[in-house]
Design a protein around this motif. Structure first.
Motif, mmCIF file in Angstrom:
data_model
loop_
_atom_site.group_PDB
_atom_site.id
_atom_site.type_symbol
_atom_site.label_atom_id
_atom_site.label_comp_id
_atom_site.label_asym_id
_atom_site.label_seq_id
_atom_site.Cartn_x
_atom_site.Cartn_y
_atom_site.Cartn_z
ATOM 1 N N TYR A 108 0.837 -1.207 0.000
ATOM 2 C CA TYR A 108 0.000 0.000 0.000
ATOM 3 C C TYR A 108 0.874 1.261 0.000
ATOM 4 C CZ TYR A 108 -4.302 2.611 1.202
ATOM 5 O OH TYR A 108 -5.394 3.456 1.207
ATOM 6 N N ARG A 109 1.999 1.196 0.709
ATOM 7 C CA ARG A 109 2.966 2.309 0.643
ATOM 8 C C ARG A 109 3.496 2.456 -0.779
ATOM 9 N NH1 ARG A 109 4.716 0.574 5.627
ATOM 10 N NH2 ARG A 109 6.421 -0.628 4.723
ATOM 11 N N GLY A 110 3.702 1.314 -1.442
ATOM 12 C CA GLY A 110 4.138 1.347 -2.839
ATOM 13 C C GLY A 110 3.111 2.022 -3.732
ATOM 14 N N TYR A 144 1.319 6.716 -6.842
ATOM 15 C CA TYR A 144 0.343 7.807 -7.018
ATOM 16 C C TYR A 144 1.066 9.155 -7.074
ATOM 17 C CZ TYR A 144 -4.519 9.418 -6.778
ATOM 18 O OH TYR A 144 -5.768 9.941 -7.076
ATOM 19 N N LEU A 145 1.982 9.347 -6.114
ATOM 20 C CA LEU A 145 2.721 10.618 -6.068
ATOM 21 C C LEU A 145 3.553 10.818 -7.334
ATOM 22 C CD1 LEU A 145 3.977 10.720 -2.365
ATOM 23 C CD2 LEU A 145 2.099 12.018 -3.391
ATOM 24 N N GLY A 177 -7.033 9.366 -0.786
ATOM 25 C CA GLY A 177 -7.776 8.176 -0.376
ATOM 26 C C GLY A 177 -7.355 7.606 0.967
ATOM 27 N N GLY A 178 -6.466 8.332 1.694
ATOM 28 C CA GLY A 178 -5.987 7.827 2.976
ATOM 29 C C GLY A 178 -4.613 7.194 2.906
ATOM 30 N N MET A 179 -4.111 6.979 1.674
ATOM 31 C CA MET A 179 -2.771 6.406 1.537
ATOM 32 C C MET A 179 -1.747 7.329 2.216
ATOM 33 S SD MET A 179 -2.681 4.935 -2.392
ATOM 34 C CE MET A 179 -3.454 6.320 -3.241
#
Ligand SMILES: [Zn+2]
Length: 175
Positions: free
Chosen positions: A104-106, A111-112, A130-132
């Motif tokens: 999920y960190r990936g 996304y960034l 989205g909370g990431m």
């Protein structure tokens, strides 16, 4: 239908926004679309599923949601999951499952990177959507990301898509 058809790179001709796309987007959203720079995923019929949005809107507002889910069927399916407590369940699992948390960190980093490619905006630097990377606060964001990026990038977006596949799936047109 291959997965490659769904995830459309920004330089792919299929990502180009046509006047017809803008009409469809306005119909899907019930308002004129804002900051559209490309179509990040399309239905098998060609209508947009996800729009790629500028990190700063025309009026100057920073806009973190680079991949914005527009398809009404997908939006409704994500809303149903949210109403059923799936976000809390996923957030809880992120605190217990190291492998999931790492993936999920990936997704957050991906996304960034995708957003940075469209331009740097100081106000949202390092903040994805989205909370990431540690929580789940909007399944529409995760589903939009999963559809744009293709399978294997956003584990919880992929999972949300699997959970709704009896009601909505990207390889079956319900437009
Ligand atoms: Zn369709």
């Amino acid at each position: 239908m291959t997965d490659a058809r769904l995830a459309i790179p920004v330089d792919d001709p299929a990502a180009a926004v046509t006047p017809h796309d803008l009409e469809v987007l306005a119909e899907q959203l019930g308002r004129p679309p804002r900051g559209v720079v490309g179509i990040a995923a399309r239905c098998v019929c060609g209508r947009p599923l996800v729009v790629r949005t500028a990190p700063r809107l025309e009026n100057g507002t920073p806009f973190p949601t680079t991949f914005y889910l527009t398809h009404p069927g997908a939006v409704a399916a994500a809303s149903t999951l949210e109403a059923n407590g799936v976000m809390k369940e996923m957030s809880d699992r992120l605190t217990e499952d190291d492998e999931l948390a790492a993936a999920y960190r990936g997704a957050h980093e991906h996304y960034l990177g995708q957003r940075e490619a469209l331009g740097h905006v100081d106000e949202i630097d390092g903040i994805s959507a989205g909370g990431m990377p540690t929580r789940v606060k909007c399944l529409h964001v995760l589903v939009g990301h999963a559809l744009a990026a293709g399978p294997g990038v956003n584990p919880l977006g992929d999972e949300a898509l699997l959970r709704v596949r009896d009601v909505w799936r990207p390889d079956r047109c319900t437009c």
